[in-house]
Design an enzyme around this catalytic site. Sequence first.
Site, mmCIF file in Angstrom:
data_model
loop_
_atom_site.group_PDB
_atom_site.id
_atom_site.type_symbol
_atom_site.label_atom_id
_atom_site.label_comp_id
_atom_site.label_asym_id
_atom_site.label_seq_id
_atom_site.Cartn_x
_atom_site.Cartn_y
_atom_site.Cartn_z
ATOM 1 N N THR A 135 2.103 32.364 7.873
ATOM 2 C CA THR A 135 0.852 32.505 8.833
ATOM 3 C C THR A 135 0.388 33.934 8.886
ATOM 4 O O THR A 135 -1.026 33.915 8.940
ATOM 5 C CB THR A 135 1.020 31.933 10.152
ATOM 6 O OG1 THR A 135 2.021 32.727 10.894
ATOM 7 C CG2 THR A 135 1.519 30.381 9.977
ATOM 8 N N ASP A 136 1.203 34.969 8.833
ATOM 9 C CA ASP A 136 0.926 36.480 8.840
ATOM 10 C C ASP A 136 -0.101 36.705 7.851
ATOM 11 O O ASP A 136 -1.102 37.183 7.927
ATOM 12 C CB ASP A 136 1.876 37.266 9.106
ATOM 13 C CG ASP A 136 1.596 38.421 10.098
ATOM 14 O OD1 ASP A 136 0.698 38.570 10.700
ATOM 15 O OD2 ASP A 136 2.556 39.255 10.290
ATOM 16 N N ASP A 137 0.693 36.682 6.605
ATOM 17 C CA ASP A 137 0.001 36.991 5.322
ATOM 18 C C ASP A 137 -1.263 36.013 5.367
ATOM 19 O O ASP A 137 -2.317 36.549 4.731
ATOM 20 C CB ASP A 137 0.817 36.602 4.331
ATOM 21 C CG ASP A 137 1.856 37.878 4.062
ATOM 22 O OD1 ASP A 137 1.384 38.935 3.436
ATOM 23 O OD2 ASP A 137 2.828 38.092 4.608
ATOM 24 N N HIS A 148 -2.947 37.844 14.757
ATOM 25 C CA HIS A 148 -3.730 37.754 13.342
ATOM 26 C C HIS A 148 -4.257 36.572 12.981
ATOM 27 O O HIS A 148 -5.289 36.277 12.513
ATOM 28 C CB HIS A 148 -2.563 38.259 12.359
ATOM 29 C CG HIS A 148 -2.069 39.740 12.357
ATOM 30 N ND1 HIS A 148 -0.807 39.943 12.126
ATOM 31 C CD2 HIS A 148 -2.820 40.855 12.861
ATOM 32 C CE1 HIS A 148 -0.675 41.355 12.151
ATOM 33 N NE2 HIS A 148 -1.948 41.758 12.782
#
Length: 657
Positions: free
Chosen positions: A373-375, A446
């Site tokens: 999920t971060d990328d 993010h």
Amino acid sequence: MTTLETRSPLTGVEHALESACDHLIGLRSPEGWWKGELQTNVTMDAEDLLLREFLGIRTEQETAEAARWIRSEQRADGTWANFHEGPPDLSTSVEAYTALRLTGDPPDAAHMRAAAGHIRAMGGIEASRVFTRVWLALFGEWPWRDLPVMPPEMMFLPSWFPLNIYDWACWARQTIVPLTVVTAYRPVRRLPFELSELRTGRAPRRAARGGWEAAFGALDKALHRYERRPSPALRRAALRRAVEWIVARQEADGSWGGIQPPWVYSMIALHLAGYHVDHPVMRRAIRGLDRFTIHDERGRRLEACQSPVWDTALAVNALLDAGTPADHPAITGAADWLLREEVTRAGDWAVRKPGLPPGGWAFEFDNDGYPDTDDTAEVILALRRLDRPGVRPAVERGLRWMAGMASRDGGFAAFDADNDRALCTRLPFCDFGAVIDPPSADVTAHVVEALAKERPHSPVLRRAVVWLLKAQEQDGSWFGRWGANHVYGTGAVLPALVAAGVRPGHSSVRRAVAWLERHQNRDGGWGEDLRSYRDATWIGRGASTPSQTAWALLALLAAGERSPAVEGGVRWLVERQRPDGTWDEPHFTGTGFPGDFYINYHLYRLVFPITALGRYLRREGSPATEPPARSAGHEHSDGSRLPSRLHGAATISGESS
């Protein structure tokens, strides 16, 4: 904190930003991506040599180059650390010493005597972590019977049963499964030397354990008894299932998950199961390591992982924030490359989210099984600012997958949803590194920032904002899971909250601003030592670094600050820029496992200062093309506003509305 130094008015920001952007654009690959070195510690290189020794493929050239690098990282006292200017680490030193013995360094050499003396003083081999002793057991330097048992029969535990393999974080899961194979075979391949000089003869002192620790200690004893006489049919079936599971998860580049730990243990496990080094699976694995290998004048070293998707998304956002036109070839080429990197098939995450369609992006070149999920959030934030063919459908698929990965409490973890069974952390085997993947403030932030731009009225956004407000520390900061540490967490959360509509005057924002101002260094920068993960006295303290200074600036700018603290941070960046447009950053500011494993992302020193300086010049806290929204909301006692769509979040976190 001492009073911030007063200096002359700020000059040269535009030139500094232009120079940095030129340098960044020059680093782009012909294929369109950026990738900085991902530097860790010498266990990567020590274990690579030991792996090659175990497989019988170690060459003289590889050995000599790796030895040169390992020696160059030795501290003056003879030990090795896990990060720049960090304290000595016992297990890292044991592995580095063992590797140097393997390369031919004699135990009576001065640097080896110094290392051995400090290793014994720190408790010797007996006090090293389990993973280090697994490596020693492979070569007969530690008895297998004295290691905790992780039987391959755990492969048969259903996904709803405690301690099944999907209770582990993806990186731990991919490591544990092959280790169950290795520890079932218990191979021993003797080295031409012994390591008696690293032993103290004393068993490591263990604190008295109660509760779950005591229960798992009893379970480990029972498993040891079973291990002496396992059910032959059950053991064969378990090994077969584990091997099939491993082979099915090999990536196109030969890796497992694009990271070192499951890669090396999978190779050993498969080799023990009959996959010789010339088998196609093993050939791909061995060949893939070459892409992760760096050669320079200091020797040969391995990256534990590679971050091209993450670096490319950060670079695109940085250049856009700096005012680079969206149709610049560097931007469009990167966007096209990112579009080709979209993950289009389900992975292990689907065990907990079976009805969720695939989408999103992973961290590495080849990691289709484990998008995160971060990328995905960072790529969405970059692509949505561009008018390119295919962007909109990819962004929509990424949003759907990312939002669908919310955990039950409203927060977001990196790779899985609801991967928070703390029982996994109590097993005797788990004395190193994070083994579960619960929601974290930086990842949730993010995701919130991306959702705020694309789904500003969604319930999932509201729940995530509530999660962030509740996760704020008493001192006003946020913990950083994937970056060091509270500076990173706070630097991620404040821009996200403001993007989601939390007003800069909200008390949570003001408390965070005050924390950042209190922890600004006298030189104008910010830094936080990695020891803050284990020692609270280091929280917010450390030598100023470019990336951490930029994180603090991004938070302050998002909060609407135009203060001496902001001016001091910008001045710090401008005055310390190198002639080539970048910055020096020997300190590690990335986190793999809090308290255990750290990363120096070599591109952080460039992309984050560019983002901060770009937003500073435009006097905005959010990307240059999108000034912060000014939506109406409910008044609060501190004079701030909380947008109507988020009303109630502050109340849940203890704020009066």
